[in-house]
Design an enzyme around this catalytic site. Structure first.
Site, short mmCIF file in Angstrom:
data_model
loop_
_atom_site.label_atom_id
_atom_site.label_comp_id
_atom_site.label_asym_id
_atom_site.label_seq_id
_atom_site.Cartn_x
_atom_site.Cartn_y
_atom_site.Cartn_z
N CYS A 116 -3.48 -8.90 1.13
CA CYS A 116 -2.50 -7.82 1.14
C CYS A 116 -2.54 -6.95 -0.12
CB CYS A 116 -1.10 -8.38 1.35
SG CYS A 116 -0.89 -9.13 2.99
N ASN B 21 4.48 -6.24 8.74
CA ASN B 21 3.53 -6.44 7.65
C ASN B 21 2.13 -6.16 8.19
OD1 ASN B 21 1.72 -7.50 5.75
ND2 ASN B 21 3.07 -9.16 5.15
N HIS C 289 3.80 -3.32 -1.24
CA HIS C 289 3.25 -3.89 -0.01
C HIS C 289 4.41 -4.29 0.88
CE1 HIS C 289 1.53 -6.56 2.86
NE2 HIS C 289 2.03 -7.64 2.29
#
Length: 360
Positions: free
Chosen positions: A117, A290, A260
């Site tokens: 990520c 996500n 993020h």
């Protein structure tokens, strides 16, 4: 020296996102998982996410986002293509050369960056380095992931969080005093904690044990949720402070924090730890979930298209992911026209404060 030309720098000049058309709501997930819309929204802030169609790979999403980013930049040519992803089309070769070929960029440098990520921030540092070193004049950086390809759909802990998507930027060579300059990075890692976020099977470690067949769980993504929550807040907050110090910015100077998009609780906690008002924390996690390496460019594209981020604003990016990896960087927002994901994509971006009732 008086009259000296400003140092060569990497400048953001194109931005776009793309989401596969299929929208999966919390209510749909609750038809086969022991959960509900209220339960998911309360704990994560997520209401829906996008799933790739059967047969649709990471490169397909990356090509769509890349094409739109090139249009945003007003160019059809770059010198390098970098794809940040945890879900490449194949373990060998890299996905970037195929993406470059499909975009009509055959012959340019093309490679993948793998930092889970944090991949987009690592990719920004890599792309900026190519430009400042004089290797490239323009670089297309794409963050793309299809997490539905590595997550067990019956794993309630992870299936409710992740979605698929791609976001892309174009960087060009410019001067260090221009708006849009990417800089003042802080990057870090801690491999001692690799088991915190991982897919255990599929690599040389598992394949070298030729007499052992991997379990169903080892073939899929796993994450130690509570530990990740703690580390994400600590690592991102610390990294942000390092980037701010390098840029000689104070927390109060930051107009927008774009983290993020892990989940809404983490976003809120990072803003609170920094002492940054929650309304300055950009988030679209409610409508896309996500999306791994795609999450920051997707959030940027939504925020810029909705005039949440405007030219001249001071923007701070930060991420945390498996590895463990983390990273942050700063930029002053340029005047550009982003391409939004799709007509059926996420609703207008929301701030962490507006994301709904969450447990502390």
């Amino acid at each position: 020296m008086a009259g000296a030309r400003p140092a060569r720098a990497a400048v953001l000049c194109g931005l776009a996102g793309w989401l596969p058309p299929r929208i999966v709501t919390n209510d749909e997930l609750s038809t086969y998982l022991d959960t509900s819309d209220e339960w998911i929204a309360t704990r994560t802030g997520i209401r829906q996410r996008h799933f790739a169609d059967p047969g649709q790979a990471t490169s397909d999403l990356a090509v769509e986002a890349g094409r739109r980013a090139l249009e945003s930049a007003g160019t059809g040519r770059v010198d390098a293509v970098v794809v940040a992803t945890t879900t490449p089309d194949r373990s060998c070769p890299a996905t970037a050369p195929l993406v470059a070929h499909r975009l009509g960029l055959t012959g340019v440098a093309a490679f993948d960056v793998s930092a889970v990520c944090t991949g987009f921030v690592y990719g920004l540092a890599t792309a900026a380095g190519l430009i400042t070193a004089g290797v490239a004049e323009r670089v297309l950086l794409i963050g793309a992931d299809t997490y539905t390809s590595i997550i067990d759909p019956l794993d309630r802990a992870n299936a409710i969080i992740f979605g698929d998507g791609a976001g892309a930027v174009v960087l060009r060579a410019g001067d260090a005093d221009e708006p849009g300059v990417i800089g003042h990075f802080d990057l870090g890692s801690d491999g001692a904690e690799e088991e915190m976020i991982m897919v255990a099977a599929g690599g040389s470690r598992q394949r070298s044990r030729r007499d052992e067949q991997p379990s169903h769980a080892d073939r899929h993504f796993s994450m130690q949720g509570r530990a990740v929550f703690r580390h994400a807040i600590t690592r991102m907050s610390t990294s942000v402070r390092a980037s701010l110090a390098a840029a000689d910015w104070k927390v109060d100077d930051v107009d927008h924090l774009v983290p993020h998009q892990a989940n809404q609780r983490i976003l809120r906690a990072v803003a609170d730890d920094l002492g940054l008002p929650r309304e300055r924390c950009v988030s679209n996690v409610e409508s896309v979930g996500n999306t791994g390496a795609a999450s920051i460019p997707l959030a940027l594209a939504d925020a810029a298209a909705g005039n949440v981020i405007e030219p001249g604003d001071r923007v701070l990016l930060t991420a945390f992911g498996g590895g463990l990896t983390w990273g942050s960087c700063v930029l002053r927002w340029p005047d550009l026209t982003p391409r939004t994901p799709t007509a059926s994509a996420a609703a207008a971006p929301v701030t962490a404060q507006e994301g709904g009732p969450l447990a502390p």
